[in-house]
Scaffold this motif. Structure first.
Motif, PDB file in Angstrom:
ATOM      1  N   VAL A  75       0.856  -1.190   0.000  1.00 47.62           N
ATOM      2  CA  VAL A  75       0.000   0.000   0.000  1.00 47.62           C
ATOM      3  C   VAL A  75       0.892   1.239   0.000  1.00 47.62           C
ATOM      4  O   VAL A  75       2.009   1.206   0.506  1.00 47.62           O
ATOM      5  N   PRO A  76       0.379   2.322  -0.557  1.00 46.83           N
ATOM      6  CA  PRO A  76       1.213   3.516  -0.668  1.00 46.83           C
ATOM      7  C   PRO A  76       1.360   4.312   0.630  1.00 46.83           C
ATOM      8  O   PRO A  76       2.342   5.035   0.788  1.00 46.83           O
ATOM      9  N   SER A  77       0.413   4.198   1.569  1.00 43.47           N
ATOM     10  CA  SER A  77       0.514   5.052   2.751  1.00 43.47           C
ATOM     11  C   SER A  77      -0.139   4.376   3.953  1.00 43.47           C
ATOM     12  O   SER A  77      -0.844   3.371   3.814  1.00 43.47           O
ATOM     13  N   GLU A  88      -6.973  -1.074   4.098  1.00 37.54           N
ATOM     14  CA  GLU A  88      -6.801  -2.447   3.647  1.00 37.54           C
ATOM     15  C   GLU A  88      -7.217  -3.426   4.760  1.00 37.54           C
ATOM     16  O   GLU A  88      -7.882  -4.435   4.503  1.00 37.54           O
ATOM     17  N   ILE A  89      -6.827  -3.073   5.972  1.00 39.05           N
ATOM     18  CA  ILE A  89      -7.194  -3.930   7.111  1.00 39.05           C
ATOM     19  C   ILE A  89      -8.702  -3.930   7.309  1.00 39.05           C
ATOM     20  O   ILE A  89      -9.328  -4.988   7.482  1.00 39.05           O
ATOM     21  N   ALA A  90      -9.306  -2.741   7.241  1.00 41.61           N
ATOM     22  CA  ALA A  90     -10.761  -2.650   7.408  1.00 41.61           C
ATOM     23  C   ALA A  90     -11.454  -3.504   6.355  1.00 41.61           C
ATOM     24  O   ALA A  90     -12.413  -4.239   6.633  1.00 41.61           O
ATOM     25  N   LYS A  91     -10.943  -3.451   5.138  1.00 38.25           N
ATOM     26  CA  LYS A  91     -11.538  -4.225   4.044  1.00 38.25           C
ATOM     27  C   LYS A  91     -11.440  -5.731   4.322  1.00 38.25           C
ATOM     28  O   LYS A  91     -12.407  -6.477   4.187  1.00 38.25           O
ATOM     29  N   LEU A  92     -10.245  -6.138   4.742  1.00 40.46           N
ATOM     30  CA  LEU A  92      -9.996  -7.554   5.023  1.00 40.46           C
ATOM     31  C   LEU A  92     -10.896  -8.063   6.153  1.00 40.46           C
ATOM     32  O   LEU A  92     -11.493  -9.138   6.064  1.00 40.46           O
ATOM     33  N   LEU A  93     -10.999  -7.252   7.211  1.00 39.62           N
ATOM     34  CA  LEU A  93     -11.833  -7.649   8.357  1.00 39.62           C
ATOM     35  C   LEU A  93     -13.287  -7.781   7.923  1.00 39.62           C
ATOM     36  O   LEU A  93     -13.997  -8.699   8.350  1.00 39.62           O
ATOM     37  N   GLN A 116       1.314   1.755  19.595  1.00 36.67           N
ATOM     38  CA  GLN A 116       2.491   0.983  19.193  1.00 36.67           C
ATOM     39  C   GLN A 116       2.729   1.038  17.692  1.00 36.67           C
ATOM     40  O   GLN A 116       3.769   0.618  17.207  1.00 36.67           O
ATOM     41  N   PHE A 117       1.751   1.534  16.960  1.00 34.85           N
ATOM     42  CA  PHE A 117       1.929   1.708  15.518  1.00 34.85           C
ATOM     43  C   PHE A 117       2.433   3.130  15.258  1.00 34.85           C
ATOM     44  O   PHE A 117       2.062   4.056  15.988  1.00 34.85           O
ATOM     45  N   PRO A 118       3.224   3.300  14.232  1.00 36.09           N
ATOM     46  CA  PRO A 118       3.747   4.646  13.960  1.00 36.09           C
ATOM     47  C   PRO A 118       2.633   5.667  13.691  1.00 36.09           C
ATOM     48  O   PRO A 118       2.810   6.846  13.949  1.00 36.09           O
ATOM     49  N   GLU A 119       1.510   5.221  13.158  1.00 36.76           N
ATOM     50  CA  GLU A 119       0.433   6.175  12.892  1.00 36.76           C
ATOM     51  C   GLU A 119      -0.895   5.590  13.338  1.00 36.76           C
ATOM     52  O   GLU A 119      -1.120   4.396  13.241  1.00 36.76           O
ATOM     53  N   THR A 120      -1.767   6.476  13.798  1.00 37.40           N
ATOM     54  CA  THR A 120      -3.053   6.018  14.305  1.00 37.40           C
ATOM     55  C   THR A 120      -3.963   5.592  13.160  1.00 37.40           C
ATOM     56  O   THR A 120      -3.720   5.920  12.000  1.00 37.40           O
ATOM     57  N   GLY A 121      -5.021   4.889  13.516  1.00 38.78           N
ATOM     58  CA  GLY A 121      -5.966   4.438  12.496  1.00 38.78           C
ATOM     59  C   GLY A 121      -6.546   3.075  12.822  1.00 38.78           C
ATOM     60  O   GLY A 121      -7.539   2.664  12.239  1.00 38.78           O
ATOM     61  N   LEU A 122      -5.965   2.405  13.792  1.00 39.14           N
ATOM     62  CA  LEU A 122      -6.428   1.068  14.134  1.00 39.14           C
ATOM     63  C   LEU A 122      -7.881   1.078  14.612  1.00 39.14           C
ATOM     64  O   LEU A 122      -8.724   0.332  14.107  1.00 39.14           O
ATOM     65  N   THR A 174      -0.988 -12.347   6.697  1.00 33.63           N
ATOM     66  CA  THR A 174      -1.050 -11.280   5.695  1.00 33.63           C
ATOM     67  C   THR A 174      -0.110 -10.161   6.128  1.00 33.63           C
ATOM     68  O   THR A 174      -0.195  -9.688   7.260  1.00 33.63           O
ATOM     69  N   ILE A 175       0.795  -9.808   5.255  1.00 37.01           N
ATOM     70  CA  ILE A 175       1.739  -8.733   5.578  1.00 37.01           C
ATOM     71  C   ILE A 175       1.390  -7.522   4.714  1.00 37.01           C
ATOM     72  O   ILE A 175       1.357  -7.623   3.475  1.00 37.01           O
ATOM     73  N   ILE A 176       1.103  -6.429   5.364  1.00 39.32           N
ATOM     74  CA  ILE A 176       0.798  -5.203   4.619  1.00 39.32           C
ATOM     75  C   ILE A 176       2.043  -4.329   4.640  1.00 39.32           C
ATOM     76  O   ILE A 176       2.476  -3.869   5.697  1.00 39.32           O
ATOM     77  N   VAL A 177       2.660  -4.214   3.499  1.00 39.79           N
ATOM     78  CA  VAL A 177       3.887  -3.429   3.416  1.00 39.79           C
ATOM     79  C   VAL A 177       3.517  -2.018   2.997  1.00 39.79           C
ATOM     80  O   VAL A 177       2.932  -1.810   1.932  1.00 39.79           O
ATOM     81  N   GLY A 178       3.814  -1.077   3.878  1.00 37.36           N
ATOM     82  CA  GLY A 178       3.400   0.301   3.597  1.00 37.36           C
ATOM     83  C   GLY A 178       4.588   1.229   3.447  1.00 37.36           C
ATOM     84  O   GLY A 178       5.609   1.080   4.110  1.00 37.36           O
ATOM     85  N   ARG A 179       4.451   2.145   2.533  1.00 43.11           N
ATOM     86  CA  ARG A 179       5.432   3.222   2.419  1.00 43.11           C
ATOM     87  C   ARG A 179       5.282   4.111   3.632  1.00 43.11           C
ATOM     88  O   ARG A 179       4.183   4.311   4.133  1.00 43.11           O
TER      89      ARG A 179
END
Lengths: 204, 224, 469
Positions: free
Chosen positions: A49-51, A58-63, A78-84, A197-202
């Motif tokens: 994913v780009p950001s 992507e996580i919301a979609k998967l869930l 614990q994540f660099p950016e909020t959104g969980l 599932t590994i989400i690789v983000g920029r």
């Protein structure tokens, strides 16, 4: 202390003058691409994913797609950016309390590092980072910042080895849980997650 | 001038292998002699756990070949023992001598159309890297086709005293080796180890099978 | 585990006569053997890596006391406790005492060879403690009441059909031949055990002295389960399983799975530095590391110290043509195959396993496959020469060997003996030169093979006749 000192009749043998890496990557190798190839080879799913907002989307979609109802998660901070939290809310998936961990559908974590040569994730324990998130549920989703992908296992140990005792538990995960015990048939999800599932983000 | 180390098995059981080797040496114009004081290199005793007895026989080997500059033998296993345990670098296996020392890759011989599989003895293969040399020579035999077979690098089960001490396991290994060789569709097998040959042919004779393992020195010598 | 190492020969005969076992073991060894070769060939420089791995292990053995002290100091600083056991009985007593003190009723156990070696399960079960193996293969073995037959693949000797019917019979699993379904069923059974267990027991693939950590690798994740969920984690290690630095571990932890199963890495590599820390959400409250000697110091001081370089990958088992035919149970104890043929007699005493050093054709496939290049054939030969084993071979073997020596030292006698044998054996020799029946020491040969009769003329005589100039 009970170690017994005995003379050892085993002559020292010199290791190669320059330490050899088990699998070294060519100079200038695309680490993200190599990581993806290696991870897929070890049966992980990789989504790029780009950001960060895209990662959470992507996580919301998967869930939502999988109708997951409860998740064991790293704490939001614990994540660099909020959104969980909003991703979970969007998918009507609740964060499992410790008593509910055993029946959680999915685990959502970040990662300390990725190893390109082997497609491995490196995670560790610590406050807000339950080890169970990557262990108990049938599906583990991890977000890996692209910048955290290193080349090889050796390079990671070289950099981090001396500080390993700063946390109780550090672990490499390479693909979903598996066993070949029955006639060498590879079956997935024996005790740990059957899906990774590994989400690789920029970054940024 | 090379000295021939026949080995005890070839000397007493399979003289035709030695004769084949001599024919090849003659064909290549190599002068040779046979030091009469030779018997065995001592390997059987060493592997059975009798290093002192093996040492005595090994030293007698050294005395028998005291005058020799180069020693050639038709047994890969004995060559490996002499080089690794007796530290005698003069000893060469025949295919190794032809290909690596003389630089000959083609004996210029032809055979009637036949298909064969090659079994490499373990010691020659693992300790001396033997195998490619014999294959080179055999591939250059007009009319002969070499076939692949299953688990080529697996031991045939001879192993010296092992074949007697652990006779049933040895026989099970032999049977699976023979099954794999025969299943390849080859007409016969070739090897550079008289020990493997004695064991495998003993098994084939017992089975009543027409399939046979031949020593490649005897085979190649016969084509000259 | 009670050793039956004295019965290798009859036990091997039983295995050889079991076609299902033969088929399962051959297939089960060939696959990882082939994969391991590919995965070692794929590396940057296979031989340099083997030297590097070997050097790391040698360095560890040569500095063992210092490294173990360092490990204890660092592990203690990390909040773990180190317990030392000089033998199996002491190790079992220490762990049993711990279980009693901490009121442990259920122990979940991940795969560990050293706990098999010391017979820990029985020691705990005798005290009424429930011990559950959680590695899929080990669990199948446990419910079957068997012992593992391979270091890495404990149930290699069984077909999936036999595993299926075992699970149906013992646990009421709906009948199936599908390994995935069997696995899912076992997952459910064991999940409940993990969650309920008071103590997690694990082995230790490597301890690392510099930070006081231990490394446990598994594919299934049970190694993480037992070190994460129960309130107490006990790791048991043989005292040689240590390396000095994490960089050395980085090589070994990759070489091990490549050699063992042909994987680049196992799914989980679990590095543990003490029990859970303040603020951690999960993880055990207490960690104990039990360091077991049980004969290892004795081996270290002997001519066989090299055997302790072993990292228990099982590659030598997969490569061994003897193991491929007999499977592991014939060897009669925890460690089968070539490494077992060396360390079983060393750990148990030569008199307990007199035939194991002979259970090899010395083909060298084990040494070729070994990621730390242990010279197993050389150690087997050395063991065969130990006075205790030579004495075991008996008086007549000794006489025969002396007779052989004298014959080989006297070429005229050697020549005469051959000529005499040819003449003497004529009556039993067929037209093609084969002898079908024989007696004495040769009866074992002719049980399944014909024996060639000595040639009518020795090569030396032919040579003299044709080439004497």
């Amino acid at each position: 202390m009970r170690a017994i000192r005995v003379p050892v009749a085993l002559p020292m043998e010199a290791p190669p003058a320059d330490p050899v890496e088990v699998l070294s990557l060519p100079a200038g190798a695309d680490l993200a691409q190599t990581f993806k190839d290696s991870a897929v080879r070890s049966l992980s799913q990789v989504v790029e994913v780009p950001s960060w907002p895209d990662a959470w989307a992507e996580i919301a979609k998967l869930l939502t797609e999988r109708r997951y109802r409860s998740a064991i998660c790293w704490d939001e901070d614990q994540f660099p950016e909020t959104g969980l939290t909003s991703a979970l809310r969007a998918a009507s998936c609740c964060m499992a309390s410790k008593g509910e961990w055993a029946t959680a559908d999915v685990g959502i974590t970040g990662a300390v590092a990725g190893i390109a040569a082997t497609g491995s994730l490196v995670l560790n324990s610590g406050p807000g980072r339950p080890r169970s998130a990557s262990l108990l549920p049938q599906h583990h989703i991890a977000i890996l910042p692209r910048s955290a992908i290193g080349a090889t296992v050796e390079k990671w140990f070289e950099a981090a080895g001396a500080q390993l005792d700063q946390v109780a538990n550090t672990f490499f995960i390479t693909g979903p849980s598996r066993s070949g015990d029955i006639e060498m048939n590879v079956t997935l999800g024996v005790h740990g997650p059957g899906e990774l599932t590994i989400i690789v983000g920029r970054d940024g | 001038m090379v000295s021939i180390f026949a080995t005890c098995l070839v000397d007493t059981f399979f003289p035709e292998i030695g004769m084949g080797m001599v024919r090849i040496l003659d064909h290549l114009g190599v002068m040779h002699n046979f030091p009469e004081a030779q018997t065995c290199c001592g390997q059987p005793a060493f592997n059975a756990g009798y290093p002192a007895e093996a040492g005595m026989v090994g030293r007698a080997f050294g005395r028998a070949f005291a005058e020799s500059e180069q020693i050639v033998t038709p047994s890969a296993s004995c060559a490996a023992y002499a080089r690794h345990h007796l530290h005698d670098s003069r000893v060469m296996e025949i295919s190794e001598f032809i290909v690596d020392v003389l630089g000959v890759r083609d004996l210029g011989v032809r055979s009637k159309a036949a298909r064969a599989v090659v079994h490499n003895g373990c010691h020659g293969m693992r300790l001396l890297g033997l195998g490619p040399q014999a294959v080179t020579l055999l591939e250059n035999v007009a009319g002969l086709e070499l076939l692949d077979f299953e688990r080529p690098e697996e031991c045939c089960g001879f192993g010296g005293m092992f074949s007697v001490k652990m006779a049933d396991i040895s026989a099970a290994m032999m049977d699976s080796k023979l099954d794999c060789m025969i299943a390849s569709g080859a007409d016969f097998g070739l090897t550079g180890d008289p020990g493997c040959l004695m064991h495998l042919n003993g098994g084939l004779s017992r089975r009543g099978s027409p399939f046979r393992i031949r020593h490649y020195a005897e085979f190649l010598g016969g084509l000259i | 585990m009670t050793p039956h190492t004295k019965d290798f020969i009859p036990a091997a005969q039983v295995a050889l006569a079991d076609p299902a076992l033969r088929k399962a073991v051959l297939a089960g060894t060939m696959r990882p053997y082939t994969l391991a070769r590919q995965l070692l060939d794929e590396t940057t420089d296979k031989e340099a890596l083997r030297s590097q791995s070997r050097a790391a292990r040698i360095r560890a053995l040569r500095n063992l006391p210092t490294l173990l002290e360092q490990l204890e100091e660092n592990m203690t600083r990390n909040g773990g406790k180190v317990l030392w056991a000089s033998d199996a009985a002491e190790a079992n007593r220490l762990i049993l005492d711990l279980c009693r003190r901490k009121n442990v009723r259920l122990v979940a156990k991940s795969k560990s060879m050293v706990t098999e070696e010391i017979g820990l399960n029985h020691a705990l079960e005798d005290d009424g403690i429930e011990v559950v193996e959680t590695d899929l293969g080990e669990y199948i073995i446990q419910i079957a009441g068997e012992t593992p037959s391979h270091i890495i693949a404990p149930v290699i000797h069984r077909s999936k059909e036999s595993i299926g019917s075992l699970l149906t019979e013992k646990l009421g699993m709906p009948a199936t031949d599908d390994p995935s379904e069997m696995m899912r069923f076992v997952r459910g059974v064991l999940r409940e055990k993990f969650l309920r267990a008071d103590m997690g027991l694990s082995g230790c693939n490597f301890a690392v002295a510099e930070t006081g950590g231990i490394c446990i690798i598994t594919n299934e994740g049970n190694g993480r389960m037992v070190t994460t969920l129960p309130r107490i984690h006990v790791a048991v290690m043989g005292l040689e399983r240590i390396v000095a630095t994490w960089f050395e571990l980085a090589t070994l932890v990759q070489i091990l799975p490549r050699a063992a199963t042909g994987q680049r890495l196992t799914t989980y590599i679990n590095l543990i530095h003490g029990p859970r820390r303040a603020g951690d959400t999960d993880g055990p409250e207490e960690l104990y590391l039990v360091i077991v000697d049980n004969g290892r110091s004795r081996i270290l001081a002997s001519d066989y110290a090299e055997a302790l370089l072993c990292i228990r990958c099982g590659a030598c088992l997969n490569a061994c043509p003897v193991y491929r035919r007999t499977g592991g149970h014939a060897y009669g104890w925890v460690y089968p195959g070539p490494i077992g043929a060396v360390i079983d007699p060393l750990l148990l005493g030569l008199a307990e396993a007199p035939d194991l050093p002979h259970a090899s054709s010395l083909c060298g496939a084990c040494k070729d496959a070994c990621p730390v290049r242990i010279d197993l054939p050389e150690m087997l030969v050395k063991l065969r020469g130990e006075p205790a084993l030579r004495k075991k071979a008996g008086f007549w073997a000794h006489v025969a060997m002396q007779g052989w020596e004298v014959t080989m030292l006297l070429p005229p006698l050697y020549r005469m003996a051959t000529r005499f044998s040819h003449w003497f054996l004529r009556a039993w020799t067929n037209d093609e030169g084969w002898i079908r029946d024989s007696w004495g020491p040769w009866a074992a040969w002719t049980k399944s093979r014909d024996l060639p009769a000595p040639a009518p003329i020795l090569f030396r005589d032919l040579y003299k006749k044709n080439w004497k100039s």
